[in-house]
Design a protein around this motif. Structure first.
Motif: not given
Length: 272
Positions: A120, A67, A117, A208, A255
């Motif tokens: 992402n 991201n 996470r 995410n 996710y």
């Protein structure tokens, strides 16, 4: 008795005698070491490289970041700000039990958890130069912090989870307090280099659904102490919760592995 058995017995004996200080037993002040104390040579080079990776993550690790975020979008001021999940003291706090994982995890695993996470993206190899540099920086930040202790301001400021969110009010708070930096549609504010001056808080370039910041009460704790940037503490706990309820509910990447979270059955009520 062979050497292997002797080694095991020695380890068990040392473990039995070694004092263990739980996080609940002792807290020490958060003290950021002077950059002049960064050593020369390969260790110092690694410390500086680690800081660069964590502050310019999107550009430095494009294969691992999916991201538009940098690690320091949440871990403010290079991971040195209290109640913005500082990295000071972490070297001596891990391995640590994480209820989301349901097991004891290493600091490298915790870093990769964020890459997968919050960023992402994809994890770093444990033995990679990049991971070692990140560990070197966090170890340097932890200079002087005794093993097994917490620093004041670790994690985020606590917030009352009995508060009931009002998402519509949160939308108004976002428009008044957040949109000027993070965009009316949560898209963030880009810089000429292709990164972000202010990070997106929803959409494809944000964290995410499996990230801690996607949890309403976790996000509210961060917002309450740190936002608006430079004006932390000006929002009430209720306002922080309401605005977090608004932006965490917006679209963001999924996710799939979150299905394995909290395997012991202690899932928080705000977990996505």
């Amino acid at each position: 008795m062979n050497r292997t058995k002797l080694g095991v017995l020695a380890f068990v004996a040392m473990a039995a005698c070694a004092p263990f200080v739980s996080h609940a037993e002792k807290t020490v002040p958060l003290v950021v070491p002077d950059e002049a104390s960064i050593p020369t040579g390969p260790i110092g080079d690694a410390v500086r490289r680690g800081k660069q990776l964590l502050t310019d993550t999107h550009k430095q690790l494009p294969k691992n970041v999916g991201n538009g975020l940098n690690c320091t979008n949440c871990h403010l001021s290079g991971g040195t700000t209290a109640y913005a999940s500082p990295w000071v003291g972490l070297s001596g706090a891990f391995p640590e039990y994480r209820s989301r994982s349901g097991k004891l995890i290493s600091l490298q695993e915790r870093v990769n958890d964020c890459f997968q996470r919050s960023m992402n993206g994809k994890p770093l190899a444990f033995d990679s130069a990049e991971m070692n540099a990140i560990m070197a920086y966090m170890k340097w930040l932890s200079t002087g912090v005794p093993v097994g202790t917490n620093v004041t301001g670790r994690g985020f400021e606590k917030i009352d989870t009995a508060l009931v969110p009002n998402r519509e009010h949160g939308k108004a708070v976002y428009a008044a307090q957040c949109a000027s930096c993070h965009g009316a549609d949560g898209q963030g504010m880009k810089n000429p280099q292709g990164g972000y001056v202010f990070p997106p808080v929803w959409g494809k370039d944000s964290f995410n659904i499996g990230a801690g910041m996607a949890r309403m009460y976790t996000a509210a704790a961060f917002v309450k102490h740190n936002m608006p940037l430079g004006q932390g503490g000006t929002l009430s706990a209720q306002d922080a919760l309401d605005v977090s309820a608004y932006f965490t509910a917006q679209p963001r990447p999924d996710y799939a592995a979150r299905a394995n979270d909290w395997p012991k059955g202690d899932k928080p009520k705000d977990a996505r």
